[in-house]
Each structure stands twice: as structure tokens, then as C-alpha cells.
Design a protein around this motif. Structure first.
Motif, PDB file in Angstrom:
ATOM      1  N   CYS A  30       0.844  -1.192   0.000  1.00  0.00           N
ATOM      2  CA  CYS A  30       0.000   0.000   0.000  1.00  0.00           C
ATOM      3  C   CYS A  30       0.883   1.246   0.000  1.00  0.00           C
ATOM      4  O   CYS A  30       1.760   1.394   0.837  1.00  0.00           O
ATOM      5  N   CYS A  32      -0.372   4.374   0.250  1.00  0.00           N
ATOM      6  CA  CYS A  32      -1.138   5.538   0.709  1.00  0.00           C
ATOM      7  C   CYS A  32      -0.323   6.393   1.677  1.00  0.00           C
ATOM      8  O   CYS A  32       0.625   5.936   2.309  1.00  0.00           O
ATOM      9  N   CYS A  35       0.049   5.046   5.255  1.00  0.00           N
ATOM     10  CA  CYS A  35       1.032   3.968   5.417  1.00  0.00           C
ATOM     11  C   CYS A  35       2.454   4.515   5.442  1.00  0.00           C
ATOM     12  O   CYS A  35       3.335   3.948   6.084  1.00  0.00           O
TER      13      CYS A  35
HETATM   14 ZN   LIG Z   1      -2.025   2.384   3.052  1.00  0.00          ZN
END
Ligand SMILES: [Zn+2]
Ligand SMILES: [Zn+2]
Length: 141
Positions: A30, A32, A35
Motif C-alpha cells: 500500500c 497511501c 502507510c
Molecule cells: Zn495504506
């Protein structure tokens, strides 16, 4: 990923321990922005595991859900050492388990998809042949 059954893991300080009794559904990375906070700036590697196959065997996690976001995820972490162990997403039957908390992170066969790449950084790496999605893949939205 059927070889990865009966996995165990926990947090950095050992206060939290868990066991997983079923194989993961899939795994990925991930990109994002959230994260990046938890990983030190890189992607977060995760497995999706059936929620009912996961149980804490020691300790109780602290959790946090951002109040300013609609359908915000809930992140469970160790209140002592801060290790981020799982994420629960509203409407998702599976639990998102962080690979770095496994006793043997090498059980992770590598990402099968890259998600939230629209929030990624120029220095993030997506391995050749791994499908990338700007947000969630269509079947998980
Ligand atoms: Zn994430
Ligand atoms: Zn800890």
C-alpha cells in the motif's frame, strides 16, 4: 499463498502476540499517505486474512480511527512500543495484517498488487508484473 497457515507474530516489544489459523486471501503493498507515516516513508506490505482466523494471544491493542474521514479505517497498534499490527476497513470482511509483525516475514511471497499508488512517492518501487491501482482494486471498493 496456502503455505502460510498457522502464522504467529507480534509487536516489537512483545506485549502483543497473535496467531493466524487460515491462509491469507491475498497480499500487496500500500502506497497511501497514511502507510508512509507508519512505515518510515516506504510502502506498507500487508496480507488480507479472514477476520475470524486472527486472534491476539497476548495483550490488547490500542486503536485509532481518524474522526475527520468518512469510512476511516481503524488501525490497531501496541500502546507500549507503537508497532502497527492490523488495519480494519469498514465493509471489508478481511483484516489487513502488516507483514513486518510476523515472526517470519519471509512467509510473505511478495506483493500481488500495489494499491493507492496515486498517493505514492517517486522513490516507491513497484516490482515488474505487479498490477497497480490508483486507489483500491475494483473488487474491493
Ligand atoms: Zn495504506
Ligand atoms: Zn509492543
Amino acid at each position: 499463498m496456502s503455505q502460510t497457515t498457522n502464522m504467529t507474530g507480534g509487536c516489537y516489544c512483545g506485549a502483543l502476540r497473535y496467531a493466524v489459523t487460515q491462509p491469507p486471501v491475498t497480499g500487496g503493498q500500500c502506497h497511501c499517505r497514511a502507510c508512509q507515516y507508519f512505515s518510515g516513508g516506504n510502502v506498507n506490505f500487508y496480507m488480507l486474512i479472514p477476520s475470524d482466523s486472527f486472534a491476539y494471544t497476548a495483550g490488547t491493542p490500542a486503536s485509532y480511527t481518524r474522526p475527520d474521514k468518512e469510512n476511516a479505517v481503524t488501525r490497531d497498534f501496541c500502546a507500549t512500543c507503537g508497532t502497527h499490527v492490523t488495519t480494519r476497513r469498514p465493509g471489508l470482511k478481511q483484516l489487513v495484517l502488516k507483514i513486518g509483525t510476523l515472526d517470519d516475514p519471509a512467509l510473505f511471497p511478495g506483493p500481488q498488487m500495489a494499491i493507492f499508488t496515486e498517493e505514492g512517492q517517486p522513490f516507491h518501487i513497484i516490482p515488474d508484473g505487479v498490477p497497480a491501482f490508483e486507489t483500491l482494486p475494483p473488487m474491493r471498493r
